[in-house]
Design an enzyme around this catalytic site. Structure first.
Site, PDB file in Angstrom:
ATOM      1  CD  GLU A 180      -1.045   0.748   3.625  1.00 27.16           C
ATOM      2  OE1 GLU A 180      -1.568   1.860   3.398  1.00 27.16           O
ATOM      3  OE2 GLU A 180      -1.162   0.147   4.712  1.00 27.16           O
ATOM      4  CE  LYS A 196       0.711   2.222  14.229  1.00 31.54           C
ATOM      5  NZ  LYS A 196       0.916   3.172  13.162  1.00 31.54           N
TER       6      LYS A 196
HETATM    7  N1  PSU Z   1      -2.650   1.648  10.525  1.00 31.79           N
HETATM    8  C1  PSU Z   1      -1.388   2.043  10.785  1.00 31.79           C
HETATM    9  N2  PSU Z   1      -0.787   2.939   9.938  1.00 31.79           N
HETATM   10  C2  PSU Z   1      -1.420   3.387   8.832  1.00 31.79           C
HETATM   11  C3  PSU Z   1      -2.730   2.925   8.547  1.00 31.79           C
HETATM   12  C4  PSU Z   1      -3.299   2.058   9.433  1.00 31.79           C
HETATM   13  O1  PSU Z   1      -0.818   1.627  11.768  1.00 31.79           O
HETATM   14  O2  PSU Z   1      -0.838   4.206   8.088  1.00 31.79           O
HETATM   15  C5  PSU Z   1      -3.413   3.375   7.308  1.00 31.79           C
HETATM   16  C6  PSU Z   1      -3.616   2.192   6.350  1.00 31.79           C
HETATM   17  O3  PSU Z   1      -3.460   2.660   5.031  1.00 31.79           O
HETATM   18  C7  PSU Z   1      -5.058   1.792   6.606  1.00 31.79           C
HETATM   19  C8  PSU Z   1      -5.684   3.138   6.835  1.00 31.79           C
HETATM   20  O4  PSU Z   1      -5.635   1.108   5.530  1.00 31.79           O
HETATM   21  O5  PSU Z   1      -4.721   3.844   7.620  1.00 31.79           O
HETATM   22  C9  PSU Z   1      -7.024   3.072   7.524  1.00 31.79           C
HETATM   23  O6  PSU Z   1      -7.567   4.370   7.569  1.00 31.79           O
HETATM   24  P1  PSU Z   1      -9.116   4.591   7.907  1.00 31.79           P
HETATM   25  O7  PSU Z   1      -9.268   4.202   9.344  1.00 31.79           O
HETATM   26  O8  PSU Z   1      -9.322   6.055   7.664  1.00 31.79           O
HETATM   27  O9  PSU Z   1      -9.874   3.713   6.973  1.00 31.79           O
END
Ligand code: PSU
Ligand code: MN
Length: 304
Positions: free
Chosen positions: A24, A158
């Site tokens: 990603e 996380k």
């Molecule tokens: N978790 C992390 N670091 C990140 C992300 C998630 O520890 O950078 C990023 C990933 O790209 C994940 C996204 O798919 O955040 C999820 O964001 P949202 O909760 O806005 O869908």
């Protein structure tokens, strides 16, 4: 006009039946500090090539969804401040306007699947946020994985998210969660959590086998391979617990709300840990890549 462009390297790997691993781009653009993020993106690709597979970093560059980036495109994603964070629902909007975008797990999975890729390495999955009972804040990573057949290797989620609710939602959505050489769901920076897993696998070929069974049943979902960071790399638990609590207190004091909450918390933790959380973050991704390469190798063998 091409809207989805698969690089020559990725295309020829696929026609030759070589293992391909998707990566990603949101972790590059929004998850790591500039300009080291560009070096790390290159390091991840090199790590995959050194292990005998082909990397497919995914992003939207100048309105084109690209699977497999060249150096110039990686540079745009890492360094250009106009690069937006794109979940699935944002893809077409930003493409139509010709913009740049870094893809989340959801958007990366959707594009990887479109290009026929089966294995994807990331850091942590998005999930259900604390307080989701009233905010409804749940990542589209979960709903997208419920209908996108790809194996995502991640160190769980996380601990700023609600891990219990995230696991419940994955059950509802029919997403298999398997621990890679572990019986507990990992918490990204830490190997373990209070949440035991129902299933455990030992190897890449175990995962390839279960993917084949899943396909044979015509089940539509992806699979989460929960892969804890190596013991020697994990963060000290006391510092972790303290900084996560401090980060929530600071967000409360500064009245941070909505989609600003997660970037605020992660930035706080990264800053206040004096680089310790970042170091673990990088090792998490490296280790996930190694496991993803092993799975992709087994998937490629299975297709021969
Ligand atoms: N978790 C992390 N670091 C990140 C992300 C998630 O520890 O950078 C990023 C990933 O790209 C994940 C996204 O798919 O955040 C999820 O964001 P949202 O909760 O806005 O869908
Ligand atoms: Mn959200």
């Amino acid at each position: 006009m091409t809207f989805l462009q698969v690089s020559d390297e990725v295309q020829s790997a696929q026609s030759a039946g070589k293992p391909v691993v998707a990566l990603e781009s949101t972790i590059i653009s929004h998850g790591l500090p500039r300009p080291e993020n560009l070096d790390f993106a290159g390091e991840c690709e090199a790590r995959i090539r050194d292990a005998g597979a082909v990397p497919a970093t995914i992003a939207v560059v100048g309105g084109v969804a690209r699977v497999g980036l060249d150096e110039e495109a990686l540079r745009v994603i890492a360094l250009d401040e106009s690069t937006e964070k794109l979940s699935v629902r944002d893809l077409a909007v930003v493409m139509a306007r010709g913009g740049h975008g870094a893809t989340t797990v959801a958007a990366t999975s959707a594009l990887a699947h479109r290009a026929g890729i089966r294995v994807f390495a990331t850091g942590g999955l998005g999930g259900v946020h604390r307080g989701a009972e009233s905010s409804f804040d749940e990542s589209a990573d979960l709903t997208t994985l419920s209908h996108t057949p790809i194996a995502v290797v991640a160190a769980g989620v996380k601990s700023v998210l609600d891990i219990g609710l995230t696991l419940e939602r994955m059950e509802t959505l029919g997403i298999p969660v398997v621990g890679f050489q572990t019986d507990y769901f990992p918490r990204f920076w830490l190997r373990g959590s209070e949440f035991p897993l129902d299933h455990r696998v030992e190897s890449g070929s175990d995962v390839a086998m279960l993917m084949a069974q899943h396909d044979a049943l015509g089940l539509p979902s992806g699979i989460l391979v929960a892969n804890p960071v190596p013991e020697a790399s994990q963060w000290d638990e006391a510092s972790h617990d303290r900084l996560v609590a401090d980060a929530f207190a600071a967000a409360e004091a500064e009245h941070i709300r909505g989609k600003d909450v997660t970037p605020f918390l992660l930035d706080f933790i990264q800053r206040e840990s004096g680089g310790a959380s970042l170091r673990v973050n990088l090792d998490v991704v490296r280790h996930n890549i190694d496991v993803a390469v092993e799975i992709a190798g087994a998937v490629a063998v299975g297709k021969r």
